[in-house]
Design an enzyme around this catalytic site. Structure first.
Site, PDB file in Angstrom:
ATOM      1  N   MET A  22       0.822  -1.204   0.000  1.00 11.45           N
ATOM      2  CA  MET A  22       0.000   0.000   0.000  1.00 11.45           C
ATOM      3  C   MET A  22       0.864   1.266   0.000  1.00 11.45           C
ATOM      4  O   MET A  22       0.767   2.109   0.897  1.00 11.45           O
ATOM      5  CB  MET A  22      -0.943  -0.013   1.209  1.00 11.45           C
ATOM      6  CG  MET A  22      -2.022  -1.057   1.119  1.00 11.45           C
ATOM      7  SD  MET A  22      -3.243  -0.626  -0.135  1.00 11.45           S
ATOM      8  CE  MET A  22      -4.323  -2.059  -0.055  1.00 11.45           C
ATOM      9  N   HIS A 137       4.078   5.352   1.882  1.00 15.27           N
ATOM     10  CA  HIS A 137       2.913   4.560   2.283  1.00 15.27           C
ATOM     11  C   HIS A 137       1.669   5.437   2.376  1.00 15.27           C
ATOM     12  O   HIS A 137       1.737   6.604   2.771  1.00 15.27           O
ATOM     13  CB  HIS A 137       3.174   3.882   3.632  1.00 15.27           C
ATOM     14  CG  HIS A 137       2.290   2.708   3.899  1.00 15.27           C
ATOM     15  ND1 HIS A 137       0.981   2.840   4.293  1.00 15.27           N
ATOM     16  CD2 HIS A 137       2.529   1.371   3.799  1.00 15.27           C
ATOM     17  CE1 HIS A 137       0.447   1.638   4.458  1.00 15.27           C
ATOM     18  NE2 HIS A 137       1.361   0.723   4.166  1.00 15.27           N
ATOM     19  N   HIS A 138       0.527   4.841   2.011  1.00 15.15           N
ATOM     20  CA  HIS A 138      -0.741   5.582   2.107  1.00 15.15           C
ATOM     21  C   HIS A 138      -1.003   6.095   3.516  1.00 15.15           C
ATOM     22  O   HIS A 138      -1.600   7.158   3.698  1.00 15.15           O
ATOM     23  CB  HIS A 138      -1.911   4.672   1.700  1.00 15.15           C
ATOM     24  CG  HIS A 138      -1.992   4.435   0.228  1.00 15.15           C
ATOM     25  ND1 HIS A 138      -1.988   5.448  -0.689  1.00 15.15           N
ATOM     26  CD2 HIS A 138      -2.094   3.282  -0.477  1.00 15.15           C
ATOM     27  CE1 HIS A 138      -2.089   4.928  -1.910  1.00 15.15           C
ATOM     28  NE2 HIS A 138      -2.139   3.628  -1.809  1.00 15.15           N
ATOM     29  N   ALA A 139      -0.600   5.352   4.525  1.00 15.34           N
ATOM     30  CA  ALA A 139      -0.855   5.770   5.906  1.00 15.34           C
ATOM     31  C   ALA A 139      -0.072   7.010   6.292  1.00 15.34           C
ATOM     32  O   ALA A 139      -0.374   7.648   7.296  1.00 15.34           O
ATOM     33  CB  ALA A 139      -0.517   4.630   6.872  1.00 15.34           C
ATOM     34  N   MET A 140       0.929   7.374   5.505  1.00 17.92           N
ATOM     35  CA  MET A 140       1.778   8.516   5.844  1.00 17.92           C
ATOM     36  C   MET A 140       1.089   9.853   5.638  1.00 17.92           C
ATOM     37  O   MET A 140       1.487  10.851   6.228  1.00 17.92           O
ATOM     38  CB  MET A 140       3.053   8.493   4.994  1.00 17.92           C
ATOM     39  CG  MET A 140       4.084   7.496   5.459  1.00 17.92           C
ATOM     40  SD  MET A 140       4.969   8.091   6.910  1.00 17.92           S
ATOM     41  CE  MET A 140       5.983   9.377   6.172  1.00 17.92           C
TER      42      MET A 140
END
Length: 466
Positions: A22, A137-140
């Site tokens: 991701m 990362h997408h969560a970043m």
């Protein structure tokens, strides 16, 4: 207390599997300046600018017992030389060799014990060039105003702008007792937090589908379109852990000439080009292509505001996303363009646009070059909803520089969802349109054929206005 990840952002940690890393990526190609550009130059540039993106020196810390979503904590052992890496191509340093390296780099998941990003300086590219490959990362990224580190190292002039003094000192990590106490306090203050956390850990697609009913506005129209299953296509396949990558460079003026002659928008020309390329590619595979054959594309479109354009500016002023059935069965390139224009216009007139907030309500929103829009739909839904993602992000039409090195090209790397054999991302920059095709290694051994088909499809449209 440290910042806590939202349920949407943490979902990308839960959804991540070896076959579906991701992160979103990019490949920027530069001309080596007169005085050179090496690994130390890149590290120094990033060190000067990293204060603009404090998240890039933070890592994820999980709460014991998963009592709450994880939190961001300063990485007390932050090592910029771990994140900024050096690679080189063997002679002759062709673009094909670069693409193979990019495919291998982008196939690997990021280390969750460190800040979730990497950057590679790739030397040895032919014609006195080098490349910078990024992974984030997408969560970043947690909102439309967030900025990717690949953006803050760029300037509009070969003379770098002044950077603020970096006074960063890592804050000590909370103990497990503090993490648990913070989770309990949040649950007492906001009881629904516990439900959000539980839901964030579920990978059951039924939950994601259920979110459609509570998401505002544009998603209802999209859901009506998606109620008709996407056509069967070799673009949907079981995928593995390894990738292929291909790039295409086309002239923006060619797209504009076609638009001027036949109407519609530049994005309509892009989609007609993709439709023509997919038609030719299917025929090379011996697939049956009838006049009624279509391929459903999910098309998130970012529209740059007039005020933006400088590196680090907010990119996502306006964003819309459409589910569009591309008429790959139509043999005439001009008719394909007219049909695409008609369908895109119908979407806009009937309100079938999925706005930025609506898409974020489905599966989050991540703006590193905004290409991650298409990738942030729950992977379990992709096979039913659409066959391929096509992301189109307008970029600045003036040169950008990393230090004194002029950026020549900017290719996106849009990650694959489950059952997606290929994703197509494109960025317009400095008079060119740069396509990046990220594909599963086994399902798409002919991704280079599709890349050539894109060139041929645009040439067909250009011939129609000659």
């Amino acid at each position: 207390m440290p910042d806590r990840l939202s349920p949407l952002d943490v979902s990308f940690l839960y959804f991540e599997e070896p076959t579906t890393p991701m992160h979103v990526g990019g490949v920027a190609v530069f001309q080596v300046p007169e005085h050179g550009f090496d690994y130390d130059s890149l590290v120094e540039l990033i060190s000067d600018r990293i204060a603009f993106v404090p998240r890039y020196r933070q890592r994820i810390r999980w709460v014991p017992g998963r009592l709450a979503n994880p939190v961001w904590v300063d990485d007390e052992q932050f090592d910029i030389n771990y994140h900024v890496r050096r690679s080189a191509l063997p002679r002759p340093g062709t673009d094909e060799q670069l693409n193979e390296l990019v495919a291998r780099v982008q196939s690997r998941r990021l280390d969750r014990n460190r800040p979730l990003w990497e950057m590679y300086l790739v030397e040895g590219l032919s014609r006195n060039r080098f490349a910078i490959v990024t992974k984030t990362h997408h969560a970043m990224v947690d909102g439309i105003a967030a900025v990717d580190i690949g953006q803050v190292i760029l300037d509009t002039s070969p003379i770098p702008r002044d950077a603020p003094a970096d006074t960063w000192r890592p804050t000590s990590e909370p103990s497990w007792v503090e993490l648990v106490a913070g989770a309990v306090a949040e649950t007492i203050r906001r009881p629904t937090a516990a439900i959000d956390t539980l839901r964030g850990g579920l990978t059951d697609v039924r939950f994601t589908v259920g979110r459609l009913g509570s998401t505002a506005g544009g998603l209802f129209a999209a859901a009506r379109t998606a109620a008709r299953a996407a056509p069967g296509s070799p673009l949907n396949a079981t995928i593995g852990e390894h990738r292929r990558y291909a790039t295409v460079t086309l002239d923006l003026d060619d797209h504009r000439r076609v638009r001027k002659a036949h109407g519609g928008t530049v994005n309509d020309v892009v989609l007609a080009t993709v439709a023509g390329a997919l038609r030719a590619w299917l025929l090379t595979r011996g697939e049956t292509v009838r006049t009624s054959t279509s391929v459903r594309a999910m098309v998130p479109v970012s529209i740059r505001g007039e005020a933006s354009g400088a590196p680090g500016a907010q990119l996502g002023n306006r964003v819309a996303s459409y589910l569009v059935d591309l008429p790959v069965g139509e043999p005439s390139p001009v008719m394909r363009l007219h049909q695409v224009s008609y369908r895109m216009k119908a979407h806009k007139e009937t309100g079938q646009a999925v706005g930025a907030e609506a898409l974020a309500g489905l599966a989050g929103f991540s703006p590193p070059t905004l290409h991650s829009l298409g990738a942030r739909v729950a992977s379990g839904l992709s096979k039913r909803w659409f066959n391929v993602v096509v992301t189109n992000v307008p970029g600045p039409q003036q040169p950008l520089y990393a230090g004194a090195a002029r950026m020549l090209a900017a290719y996106p790397v849009v990650p694959l969802a489950k059952h997606q054999a290929v994703s197509i991302g494109l960025t317009s920059y400095d008079g060119k349109v740069f396509y990046g095709l990220n594909a599963d290694r086994d399902a798409m051994p002919d991704v280079d054929v599709l890349a050539q088909c894109l060139e041929d499809a645009l040439a067909e449209l250009v011939e129609s206005v000659s």
